[in-house]
Design a protein around this motif. Structure first.
Motif, short mmCIF file in Angstrom:
data_model
loop_
_atom_site.label_atom_id
_atom_site.label_comp_id
_atom_site.label_asym_id
_atom_site.label_seq_id
_atom_site.Cartn_x
_atom_site.Cartn_y
_atom_site.Cartn_z
N ASP A 185 47.42 37.94 35.29
CA ASP A 185 47.76 39.28 35.77
C ASP A 185 47.69 40.31 34.64
N ASP A 206 37.37 26.62 41.41
CA ASP A 206 37.89 27.96 41.08
C ASP A 206 38.92 27.88 39.95
N GLU A 250 44.01 40.89 33.72
CA GLU A 250 43.35 41.69 34.74
C GLU A 250 43.80 43.14 34.68
N GLU A 251 45.09 43.36 34.52
CA GLU A 251 45.64 44.72 34.46
C GLU A 251 45.08 45.50 33.26
N ASP A 295 46.03 31.06 42.72
CA ASP A 295 47.44 30.96 42.38
C ASP A 295 47.70 29.62 41.71
N ARG A 332 42.98 37.53 41.57
CA ARG A 332 43.97 37.73 42.64
C ARG A 332 44.00 36.60 43.68
N ASN A 333 42.88 35.96 43.92
CA ASN A 333 42.83 34.95 44.99
C ASN A 333 43.14 33.54 44.51
N ARG A 379 41.00 46.31 33.82
CA ARG A 379 40.80 46.66 35.22
C ARG A 379 39.35 47.01 35.55
N GLU A 398 39.06 43.76 37.77
CA GLU A 398 39.94 44.06 38.91
C GLU A 398 39.64 43.14 40.10
N GLY A 399 40.66 42.44 40.55
CA GLY A 399 40.55 41.56 41.71
C GLY A 399 39.99 40.17 41.42
N VAL A 400 39.58 39.91 40.18
CA VAL A 400 38.93 38.64 39.84
C VAL A 400 39.89 37.45 39.98
N ASN A 422 49.74 32.41 35.86
CA ASN A 422 49.57 33.59 36.73
C ASN A 422 49.92 34.88 35.99
#
Length: 190
Positions: A122, A32, A125-126, A140, A137-138, A129, A133-135, A118
């Motif tokens: 962010d 990932d 992604e923002e 870190d 987020r999981n 969107r 969106e959410g791609v 990160n």
């Protein structure tokens, strides 16, 4: 004339990145991190390619170039890092840079490189969107549980950035096929 990028070159870089994490991070997790970094490298190279094309058309009119880039498939925004003095309320700008792989590579020795990655993800992604969106987020890049203590984590992330910073890994559209990331995903699973 620039030659096409061979899938083997991308797979070799992914394999080197696997070695960066091997023995420390669970193999089901490090793919990932590698795929996210590869994707960031890809969209950054595409963005830079388009920037260069617009610069040929519009010269040094950066405002016009950036307006054109806002209409591209992926928008890579500016990141502004600030610090607020709690006593005075004064906000100080610490750093400003484009949310790209190259910007992270330039900062690869930073003591907070995981946090910077990160922040860049962010922002991307923002600003994208509808597509992303959410791609991210999981995942870190600053996780002590997944990547180890700060010193080890910083060393690994610096090496990961270096694994993909090879001249032969220029992923501009004219050099690659559209499915390189999918092919690398399959390669990593195998």
């Amino acid at each position: 004339m620039t030659s096409k990028l061979d899938q083997k070159d991308i797979n070799n870089a992914a394999w080197a990145a696997c070695d960066t994490f091997r023995g420390v991070v669970d193999p089901s997790q490090y793919k990932d991190y590698i795929l996210v970094m590869l994707f960031l490298k890809y969209i950054s190279d595409v963005w830079q390619d388009h920037y260069d094309e617009y610069q040929k058309l519009y010269g040094d009119d950066d405002e016009r170039i950036l307006r054109k880039l806002e209409r591209e498939r992926f928008v890579l925004p500016e990141v502004m890092l600030t610090e607020k003095d709690e006593k005075t309320g004064v906000v100080t700008v610490l750093d400003t840079f484009r949310a790209t792989y190259s910007s992270l590579y330039e900062r690869r020795a930073a003591s907070n490189i995981g946090e910077l990655i990160n922040i860049v993800l962010d922002h991307i992604e923002e600003n994208n969107r509808a597509k992303l969106e959410g791609v991210f987020r999981n995942i870190d890049f600053n996780s002590e549980a997944n990547l180890g203590k700060t010193k080890d984590r910083n060393r690994r992330l610096k090496q990961l950035l270096e694994d993909f910073h090879k001249p032969q890994l220029d992923m501009r559209p004219s050099r690659i096929s559209e499915d390189v990331i999918g092919n690398t995903y399959i390669y990593l699973i195998e």
